[in-house]
Design a protein around this motif. Structure first.
Motif, mmCIF file in Angstrom:
data_model
loop_
_atom_site.group_PDB
_atom_site.id
_atom_site.type_symbol
_atom_site.label_atom_id
_atom_site.label_comp_id
_atom_site.label_asym_id
_atom_site.label_seq_id
_atom_site.Cartn_x
_atom_site.Cartn_y
_atom_site.Cartn_z
ATOM 1 N N LEU A 89 21.034 48.143 11.510
ATOM 2 C CA LEU A 89 21.324 49.285 10.612
ATOM 3 C C LEU A 89 22.875 49.367 11.161
ATOM 4 N N ASP A 90 22.777 49.248 12.105
ATOM 5 C CA ASP A 90 24.158 48.936 13.182
ATOM 6 C C ASP A 90 25.857 48.497 12.474
ATOM 7 N N LYS A 91 25.533 47.958 11.581
ATOM 8 C CA LYS A 91 26.041 47.323 11.391
ATOM 9 C C LYS A 91 27.015 48.676 9.469
ATOM 10 N N PHE A 92 25.313 49.282 9.412
ATOM 11 C CA PHE A 92 26.617 50.244 8.597
ATOM 12 C C PHE A 92 26.898 51.017 8.891
ATOM 13 N N GLY A 93 26.987 51.726 10.533
ATOM 14 C CA GLY A 93 27.349 52.923 11.256
ATOM 15 C C GLY A 93 26.256 53.515 11.809
ATOM 16 N N VAL A 94 24.890 53.026 11.563
ATOM 17 C CA VAL A 94 23.654 54.012 11.754
ATOM 18 C C VAL A 94 23.443 53.354 13.282
ATOM 19 N N GLN A 95 23.051 54.107 13.841
ATOM 20 C CA GLN A 95 23.119 53.958 15.696
ATOM 21 C C GLN A 95 21.962 54.807 15.965
ATOM 22 N N ARG A 96 20.628 53.950 16.115
ATOM 23 C CA ARG A 96 19.355 54.563 16.024
ATOM 24 C C ARG A 96 18.254 53.716 17.382
ATOM 25 N N SER A 97 17.436 53.920 17.307
ATOM 26 C CA SER A 97 16.635 54.093 19.030
ATOM 27 C C SER A 97 15.788 53.009 17.410
ATOM 28 N N ARG A 98 14.950 52.088 19.096
ATOM 29 C CA ARG A 98 13.474 51.414 18.112
ATOM 30 C C ARG A 98 12.704 52.405 18.255
ATOM 31 N N LYS A 99 12.859 52.874 18.557
ATOM 32 C CA LYS A 99 11.365 54.621 18.573
ATOM 33 C C LYS A 99 11.454 54.676 17.686
ATOM 34 N N ALA A 100 13.233 55.528 16.839
ATOM 35 C CA ALA A 100 13.514 56.346 15.557
ATOM 36 C C ALA A 100 12.970 55.568 14.984
ATOM 37 N N VAL A 101 12.723 53.823 14.563
ATOM 38 C CA VAL A 101 12.569 53.393 13.522
ATOM 39 C C VAL A 101 11.320 53.571 13.297
ATOM 40 N N HIS A 102 10.578 53.564 14.026
ATOM 41 C CA HIS A 102 8.835 53.076 14.253
ATOM 42 C C HIS A 102 8.421 54.490 14.154
ATOM 43 N N ASP A 103 9.011 55.677 13.704
ATOM 44 C CA ASP A 103 8.749 56.852 13.930
ATOM 45 C C ASP A 103 8.609 56.790 12.196
ATOM 46 N N TRP A 104 10.117 56.649 11.722
ATOM 47 C CA TRP A 104 10.135 56.395 9.969
ATOM 48 C C TRP A 104 8.751 55.995 10.106
ATOM 49 N N ILE A 105 8.616 54.972 9.741
ATOM 50 C CA ILE A 105 6.991 53.573 9.189
ATOM 51 C C ILE A 105 6.222 55.329 9.561
ATOM 52 N N HIS A 106 5.983 55.523 10.976
ATOM 53 C CA HIS A 106 4.545 56.416 10.867
ATOM 54 C C HIS A 106 4.571 57.540 10.272
ATOM 55 N N LYS A 107 5.597 58.560 9.981
ATOM 56 C CA LYS A 107 5.212 59.306 10.004
ATOM 57 C C LYS A 107 5.733 59.259 8.149
ATOM 58 N N CYS A 108 6.270 58.286 7.679
ATOM 59 C CA CYS A 108 6.150 58.525 6.114
ATOM 60 C C CYS A 108 4.805 58.842 5.718
ATOM 61 N N ASP A 109 3.856 58.066 6.766
ATOM 62 C CA ASP A 109 2.243 57.944 6.171
ATOM 63 C C ASP A 109 1.851 57.176 4.645
ATOM 64 N N LEU A 110 2.528 56.130 4.426
ATOM 65 C CA LEU A 110 2.439 54.887 3.133
ATOM 66 C C LEU A 110 0.973 55.198 2.549
ATOM 67 N N GLN A 111 0.758 55.524 1.830
ATOM 68 C CA GLN A 111 -1.186 54.973 0.903
ATOM 69 C C GLN A 111 -0.845 54.227 -0.144
ATOM 70 N N SER A 112 -2.130 52.917 -0.001
ATOM 71 C CA SER A 112 -2.260 52.632 -0.873
ATOM 72 C C SER A 112 -2.642 52.617 -2.500
ATOM 73 N N ALA A 113 -2.382 52.061 -3.357
ATOM 74 C CA ALA A 113 -2.914 53.492 -4.868
ATOM 75 C C ALA A 113 -3.430 52.687 -4.832
ATOM 76 N N THR A 114 -4.239 53.322 -5.493
ATOM 77 C CA THR A 114 -5.874 54.135 -6.543
ATOM 78 C C THR A 114 -6.392 53.617 -7.357
ATOM 79 N N ASP A 115 -7.485 53.316 -7.669
ATOM 80 C CA ASP A 115 -7.732 53.217 -9.009
ATOM 81 C C ASP A 115 -7.123 51.859 -9.748
#
Length: 211
Positions: A49-75
């Protein structure tokens, strides 16, 4: 932006509605999530991400994944379901990972992480699976584990002992999950069971979306 699109691919399965302040472009947040789930450690994802000028911590990336709360499809309505469990180690603790896989599509139908394994927990897993998918008429493929067979029988589900064949789909996925869990051990340092389970469920969504 062309480079971002090339790396990120289709991200329709990622929901970023949790974002309140867009400090980072959504495309780059999606890219970070995809890179980490596909292979990279948090540290290497941050470097990319730093290659695109985005400076974020490991915790920030971890939080993105945790907060987006992805759920698998149903039916889903598979004819066969490969059911299995395996032991994995997270932060020096032993857990049991349950998974149900549709062998024909290689789709992860349901995945759960438990601190122990019992027939009652297997029945709970099956009940959750039934609520998500149309599997009442499916044939479940299991190994010789008696508690799996007992739970299926109590749940009124058909099953067949199969050592290899279509059950290999579950074995391959378990092998990959174990490899990823070991690779990403820094995600789970002192993590709660719910956090580790959330990561594995998110992995299941990525697996199904890119399979």
């Amino acid at each position: 932006m062309a480079e971002i699109a090339r790396l990120s691919g289709c991200s329709s399965w990622i929901d970023l509605d949790f974002v309140e302040r867009e400090r980072t472009l959504r495309q780059l947040m999606e890219l970070g999530i995809r890179l980490h789930l596909s292979e990279l450690s948090l540290s290497n994802t941050v470097r990319e991400l730093d290659k695109f000028g985005v400076q974020r911590s490991r915790k920030a990336v971890h939080d993105w994944i945790h907060k987006c709360d992805l759920q698998s499809a149903t039916d889903a309505s598979p004819n066969h379901v490969a059911l299995d469990e395996t032991v994995i180690r997270i932060d020096n603790q032993q857990y049991w990972l349950y998974a149900a896989v549709a062998p024909k599509s290689n789709e992860l139908l349901h995945i759960r992480l438990f601190s122990t394994t019992t027939t009652a927990l297997t029945e709970l897993f099956l009940q959750e699976l039934i609520e998500k998918h149309d599997v009442e008429n499916a044939v479940f493929l299991v190994d010789g584990a008696k508690h799996l067979q007992t739970a299926l029988r109590r749940s009124g589900l058909r099953f067949r002992y199969e050592k290899h064949g279509n059950r290999n789909a579950a074995e391959r996925i378990f092998h990959e999950i174990k490899r990823r869990t070991s690779t990403f051990s820094n995600c789970f340092s002192h993590a709660k069971l719910s956090t580790a389970e959330s990561w594995h469920q998110t992995f299941a969504v990525w697996h199904n979306a890119t399979n």
